[in-house]
Design an enzyme around this catalytic site. Structure first.
Site, PDB file in Angstrom:
ATOM      1  N   PHE A  33       0.833  -1.204   0.000  1.00  0.00           N
ATOM      2  CA  PHE A  33       0.000   0.000   0.000  1.00  0.00           C
ATOM      3  C   PHE A  33       0.864   1.249   0.000  1.00  0.00           C
ATOM      4  O   PHE A  33       0.620   2.199  -0.715  1.00  0.00           O
ATOM      5  CB  PHE A  33      -0.934   0.006   1.208  1.00  0.00           C
ATOM      6  N   GLN A 100      -2.227 -10.285   8.329  1.00  0.00           N
ATOM      7  CA  GLN A 100      -2.862  -8.992   8.077  1.00  0.00           C
ATOM      8  C   GLN A 100      -3.182  -8.838   6.599  1.00  0.00           C
ATOM      9  O   GLN A 100      -3.825  -7.878   6.195  1.00  0.00           O
ATOM     10  CB  GLN A 100      -1.915  -7.854   8.468  1.00  0.00           C
ATOM     11  N   HIS A 139      -7.634  -9.023   8.520  1.00  0.00           N
ATOM     12  CA  HIS A 139      -8.216  -7.931   7.738  1.00  0.00           C
ATOM     13  C   HIS A 139      -9.114  -8.425   6.620  1.00  0.00           C
ATOM     14  O   HIS A 139      -9.450  -7.676   5.706  1.00  0.00           O
ATOM     15  CB  HIS A 139      -7.105  -7.030   7.177  1.00  0.00           C
ATOM     16  N   CYS A 147     -22.383  -9.525   2.089  1.00  0.00           N
ATOM     17  CA  CYS A 147     -23.595  -8.693   2.148  1.00  0.00           C
ATOM     18  C   CYS A 147     -23.656  -8.028   3.516  1.00  0.00           C
ATOM     19  O   CYS A 147     -23.609  -8.718   4.546  1.00  0.00           O
ATOM     20  CB  CYS A 147     -24.841  -9.535   1.913  1.00  0.00           C
ATOM     21  N   CYS A 150     -27.259  -9.413   5.302  1.00  0.00           N
ATOM     22  CA  CYS A 150     -27.488 -10.796   5.749  1.00  0.00           C
ATOM     23  C   CYS A 150     -26.203 -11.574   5.973  1.00  0.00           C
ATOM     24  O   CYS A 150     -26.240 -12.698   6.478  1.00  0.00           O
ATOM     25  CB  CYS A 150     -28.392 -11.536   4.764  1.00  0.00           C
ATOM     26  N   SER A 213       5.763  -4.388   9.451  1.00  0.00           N
ATOM     27  CA  SER A 213       6.428  -3.258  10.099  1.00  0.00           C
ATOM     28  C   SER A 213       6.049  -3.155  11.578  1.00  0.00           C
ATOM     29  O   SER A 213       6.703  -2.453  12.338  1.00  0.00           O
ATOM     30  CB  SER A 213       6.071  -1.958   9.370  1.00  0.00           C
ATOM     31  N   ASP A 254      15.409 -11.237   3.964  1.00  0.00           N
ATOM     32  CA  ASP A 254      14.281 -11.470   3.064  1.00  0.00           C
ATOM     33  C   ASP A 254      13.534 -12.732   3.495  1.00  0.00           C
ATOM     34  O   ASP A 254      14.173 -13.746   3.805  1.00  0.00           O
ATOM     35  CB  ASP A 254      14.811 -11.631   1.626  1.00  0.00           C
TER      36      ASP A 254
HETATM   37  P1  OAD Z   1       3.860  -2.723   6.014  1.00  0.00           P
HETATM   38  O1  OAD Z   1       3.917  -2.282   4.578  1.00  0.00           O
HETATM   39  O2  OAD Z   1       3.610  -1.702   7.052  1.00  0.00           O
HETATM   40  O3  OAD Z   1       5.210  -3.484   6.386  1.00  0.00           O
HETATM   41  C1  OAD Z   1       5.755  -4.444   5.544  1.00  0.00           C
HETATM   42  C2  OAD Z   1       7.152  -4.760   6.054  1.00  0.00           C
HETATM   43  O4  OAD Z   1       7.666  -5.825   5.254  1.00  0.00           O
HETATM   44  C3  OAD Z   1       8.126  -3.595   5.916  1.00  0.00           C
HETATM   45  O5  OAD Z   1       8.680  -3.300   7.193  1.00  0.00           O
HETATM   46  C4  OAD Z   1       9.213  -4.113   4.955  1.00  0.00           C
HETATM   47  O6  OAD Z   1      10.514  -3.771   5.369  1.00  0.00           O
HETATM   48  C5  OAD Z   1       9.042  -5.601   5.046  1.00  0.00           C
HETATM   49  N1  OAD Z   1       9.372  -6.338   3.823  1.00  0.00           N
HETATM   50  C6  OAD Z   1       9.071  -6.024   2.542  1.00  0.00           C
HETATM   51  N2  OAD Z   1       9.508  -6.966   1.694  1.00  0.00           N
HETATM   52  C7  OAD Z   1      10.098  -7.925   2.467  1.00  0.00           C
HETATM   53  C8  OAD Z   1      10.768  -9.161   2.190  1.00  0.00           C
HETATM   54  N3  OAD Z   1      10.887  -9.626   0.935  1.00  0.00           N
HETATM   55  N4  OAD Z   1      11.262  -9.872   3.217  1.00  0.00           N
HETATM   56  C9  OAD Z   1      11.150  -9.404   4.502  1.00  0.00           C
HETATM   57  N5  OAD Z   1      10.538  -8.260   4.825  1.00  0.00           N
HETATM   58  C10 OAD Z   1      10.010  -7.521   3.832  1.00  0.00           C
HETATM   59  O7  OAD Z   1       2.782  -3.894   6.039  1.00  0.00           O
HETATM   60  P2  OAD Z   1       1.961  -4.460   7.247  1.00  0.00           P
HETATM   61  O8  OAD Z   1       2.786  -4.488   8.489  1.00  0.00           O
HETATM   62  O9  OAD Z   1       1.348  -5.732   6.793  1.00  0.00           O
HETATM   63  O10 OAD Z   1      -4.230  -2.723   6.956  1.00  0.00           O
HETATM   64  O11 OAD Z   1       0.821  -3.363   7.377  1.00  0.00           O
HETATM   65  C11 OAD Z   1      -0.168  -3.549   8.322  1.00  0.00           C
HETATM   66  C12 OAD Z   1      -1.497  -3.024   7.859  1.00  0.00           C
HETATM   67  O12 OAD Z   1      -1.396  -1.654   7.512  1.00  0.00           O
HETATM   68  C13 OAD Z   1      -2.042  -3.655   6.580  1.00  0.00           C
HETATM   69  O13 OAD Z   1      -2.652  -4.899   6.789  1.00  0.00           O
HETATM   70  C14 OAD Z   1      -3.056  -2.632   6.128  1.00  0.00           C
HETATM   71  C15 OAD Z   1      -2.296  -1.356   6.422  1.00  0.00           C
HETATM   72  O14 OAD Z   1      -3.077  -0.293   6.797  1.00  0.00           O
HETATM   73  C16 OAD Z   1      -5.455  -2.674   6.365  1.00  0.00           C
HETATM   74  O15 OAD Z   1      -5.602  -2.636   5.158  1.00  0.00           O
HETATM   75  C17 OAD Z   1      -6.612  -2.696   7.314  1.00  0.00           C
END
Ligand code: OAD
Length: 268
Positions: A33, A100, A139, A147, A150, A213, A254
Site C-alpha cells: 500500500f 494482516q 483484515h 452482504c 445478511c 512493520s 528477506d
Molecule cells: P507494512 O507495509 O507496514 O510493512 C511491511 C514490512 O515488510 C516492511 O517493514 C518491509 O521492510 C518488510 N518487507 C518487505 N519486503 C520484504 C521481504 N521480501 N522480506 C522481509 N521483509 C520484507 O505492512 P503491514 O505491516 O502488513 O491494513 O501493514 C499492516 C497493515 O497496515 C495492513 O494490513 C493494512 C495497512 O493499513 C489494512 O488494510 C486494514
C-alpha cells in the site's frame, strides 16, 4: 546461528504462531500500500474508507474495481515463504497463521490435498484445518464480498463482474449491499477475530512475526503480548520494527531466504 536456535525451539514442538504482513507477499508481486510502487501513489486512499462506502456505495465500488485490477489484475502466486509456512504447518510445527494480508496467499499455499477454498475457511473466527494449522485473516479477504445486511459471502470476482456490467452497487438477493470482505480504513476489526488473535498470541510458545512493520494495531501489540506471557519472539523483516527489543531472534532478512532455511533446519 540464531535461526538454528529458533529452529531448535520449533522442533521441540510447543505452540508455534506465525504472524504475517505485507512483506511476505511482496516477493509474489503483490504491490504494497505504502512506499515505493505502493498503490497509494496511484490511488487516493481517502476514496476507500468505510465512511465513503456508507455515503456513496456506487462510487466506492466503481473506484474499487480499478484498485482491484491494479492490485490483483496481473495474477500472483504464493512464494517460497508461504510454502515454507504451509509445509511446516502440515508437518505439525506451525499451529496458527495470523495474517494482516487480504490476498489469500496463505490459503493457496496449503498442501494440495488439504485445500478447501470454497467452504472451509472463515474470516470471522478462523478455521481449523485438520486441527493442524488455524488461519486467521485479521483484515479479511479481498477475493470475497460480503452482504452488509445478511452476511452472505460471494466470490469478489462475481461482485466485480456485476460492477463492470453497471450494477452499482452490487446488491444481494436480500436487498442488502455487498462490501469487499475486508476491513476498510475506518472500520472496526471484529471483536471475536481480535480476541482469537490475542488468545493465540498469549498461548503461543513461539511467536514469529514475518514481513510486518509492526507499527499499526493490532500488529503493534500482539508480539509483545506473546513475549510478555513467556513466548520466544522471533522477527523476520527487512527493516527494524518497534518490537525488536522484545525479540529473542531478529533476522533482518528477506522472507524468501529465511523461511525456507527455517523449514530445512526444522524438518531435516
Ligand atoms: P507494512 O507495509 O507496514 O510493512 C511491511 C514490512 O515488510 C516492511 O517493514 C518491509 O521492510 C518488510 N518487507 C518487505 N519486503 C520484504 C521481504 N521480501 N522480506 C522481509 N521483509 C520484507 O505492512 P503491514 O505491516 O502488513 O491494513 O501493514 C499492516 C497493515 O497496515 C495492513 O494490513 C493494512 C495497512 O493499513 C489494512 O488494510 C486494514
Amino acid at each position: 546461528d540464531d535461526l538454528e536456535r529458533l529452529a531448535d525451539e520449533v522442533e521441540r514442538n510447543g505452540t508455534v504462531v506465525a504472524f504475517t504482513g505485507a512483506g511476505i507477499s511482496a516477493p509474489s508481486g503483490v504491490p504494497t500500500f505504502r512506499g515505493e510502487g505502493g498503490v497509494w501513489e496511484r490511488f487516493d486512499e481517502g476514496q476507500f474508507t468505510y465512511g465513503r462506502f456508507r455515503r456513496d456505495p456506487a462510487g466506492f465500488w466503481e473506484d474499487r474495481l480499478e484498485l482491484h485490477e491494479a492490485m490483483f489484475g496481473d495474477g500472483y502466486e504464493p512464494n517460497v515463504a508461504h510454502d515454507a509456512l504451509a509445509t511446516l504447518g502440515a508437518a505439525g510445527y506451525v499451529d496458527a497463521i495470523i495474517t494482516q494480508n487480504t490476498d489469500g496467499l496463505h490459503e493457496r499455499a496449503l498442501p494440495a490435498n488439504e485445500t478447501n477454498a470454497d467452504e472451509g475457511w472463515q474470516n470471522e473466527s478462523g478455521t481449523d484445518r485438520d486441527d493442524e494449522t488455524t488461519l486467521l485473516e485479521l483484515h479479511g479477504n479481498a477475493h470475497r464480498a460480503v452482504c452488509t445486511a445478511c452476511g452472505r459471502r460471494i466470490d469478489a470476482e462475481e461482485a466485480f463482474d456485476r460492477v463492470a456490467d453497471g450494477e452499482l452497487p452490487p446488491t444481494c438477493d436480500c436487498g442488502g449491499t455487498y462490501k469487499p470482505d475486508v476491513v476498510l480504513f475506518g472500520e472496526q476489526l471484529s471483536g471475536a477475530t481480535l480476541q482469537r488473535a490475542r488468545t493465540l498470541a498469549r498461548e503461543s510458545d513461539i511467536f514469529l512475526a514475518i514481513g510486518s512493520s509492526l507499527v499499526v494495531e493490532p500488529a503493534a501489540s500482539l508480539p509483545r503480548a506473546a513475549s510478555s506471557t513467556g513466548a520466544t519472539l522471533g522477527i523476520v523483516n527487512l527493516e527494524s520494527t518497534p518490537c525488536d527489543d522484545a525479540a529473542a531472534v531478529v533476522r533482518r532478512e528477506d522472507v524468501t531466504t529465511a523461511l525456507p532455511r527455517l523449514q530445512t533446519l526444522v524438518l531435516e
